[in-house]
Enzyme design. Structure first.
Site, mmCIF file in Angstrom:
data_model
loop_
_atom_site.group_PDB
_atom_site.id
_atom_site.type_symbol
_atom_site.label_atom_id
_atom_site.label_comp_id
_atom_site.label_asym_id
_atom_site.label_seq_id
_atom_site.Cartn_x
_atom_site.Cartn_y
_atom_site.Cartn_z
ATOM 1 N N ILE A 1 1.077 -1.183 -0.005
ATOM 2 C CA ILE A 1 0.089 0.178 -0.354
ATOM 3 C C ILE A 1 0.750 1.396 -0.244
ATOM 4 O O ILE A 1 2.143 1.323 0.353
ATOM 5 C CB ILE A 1 -1.311 0.770 1.698
ATOM 6 C CG1 ILE A 1 -0.528 0.035 2.318
ATOM 7 C CG2 ILE A 1 -1.755 -1.251 1.143
ATOM 8 C CD1 ILE A 1 -1.643 0.343 4.043
ATOM 9 N N CYS A 2 0.162 2.675 -0.643
ATOM 10 C CA CYS A 2 1.003 3.634 -0.482
ATOM 11 C C CYS A 2 0.690 4.698 0.677
ATOM 12 O O CYS A 2 0.077 4.791 1.084
ATOM 13 C CB CYS A 2 0.997 4.180 -1.956
ATOM 14 S SG CYS A 2 1.283 5.739 -2.039
#
Length: 165
Positions: free
Chosen positions: A115-116
């Site tokens: 995930i960013c």
């Protein structure tokens, strides 16, 4: 930048003191003990507030973590595998949390389902080394990511509810 609810959640997660990563074998065990204590406290707090949303476990060395996280949307429970490795430069470098089954389904994700967290979480982590740990990464990284991304992915039909009965 941090709302009152997040501030309250954070204040109930113990801060860590030992600055050690997997390379510092002698004191890594002590850091792991702190990590587990913070995670246990965070999970207990979540259960008491009715917002239990993940389970984690690690390998014996405490360098690979895996488990399940879930998100409730319209009274339906969407469950995902979660995994991450502790970087060798931990705690200076935050773990990169991955939800492998969502790989490629959102722009806010890197290869492998990571995930960013670049814009919001990583600067906060950097200011709080070594006080932040895995529980903080879950509370400030994965939880808000799920809250924003999962409803959007559901609305777009990218993910659908799976009945686990």
């Amino acid at each position: 930048m941090v709302d009152d609810s997040t501030r309250k959640t954070l204040s109930n997660i113990p801060l860590l003191q030992i600055r050690a990563g997997p390379r510092e074998k002698d004191i890594w065990v002590q850091r792991l003990k702190e990590e587990y204590q913070a995670l246990i406290k965070y999970v207990e707090n979540n259960k008491q507030s009715g917002s239990d949303w993940f389970r984690l476990e690690s390998n014996k060395e405490g360098t690979k973590w895996f488990g399940k996280c879930w998100y409730m949307h319209n009274l339906l429970k969407y469950e995902f595998d979660v995994e991450f490795d502790i970087p060798v430069t931990y705690p200076t470098t935050a773990p990169e949390i991955a939800l492998p089954e969502l790989d490629g389904k959102t722009a806010k994700m890197y290869r492998g389902g990571k995930i960013c967290l670049t814009d919001h979480f990583k600067p906060l982590w950097a200011r709080n080394v070594p006080k932040f740990g895995i529980a903080h990464a879950m509370a400030l990284g994965l939880a808000p990511w799920l809250a924003v991304e999962i409803p959007d992915l559901i609305e777009k039909g990218v993910i659908t509810y799976k009945d686990n009965c």
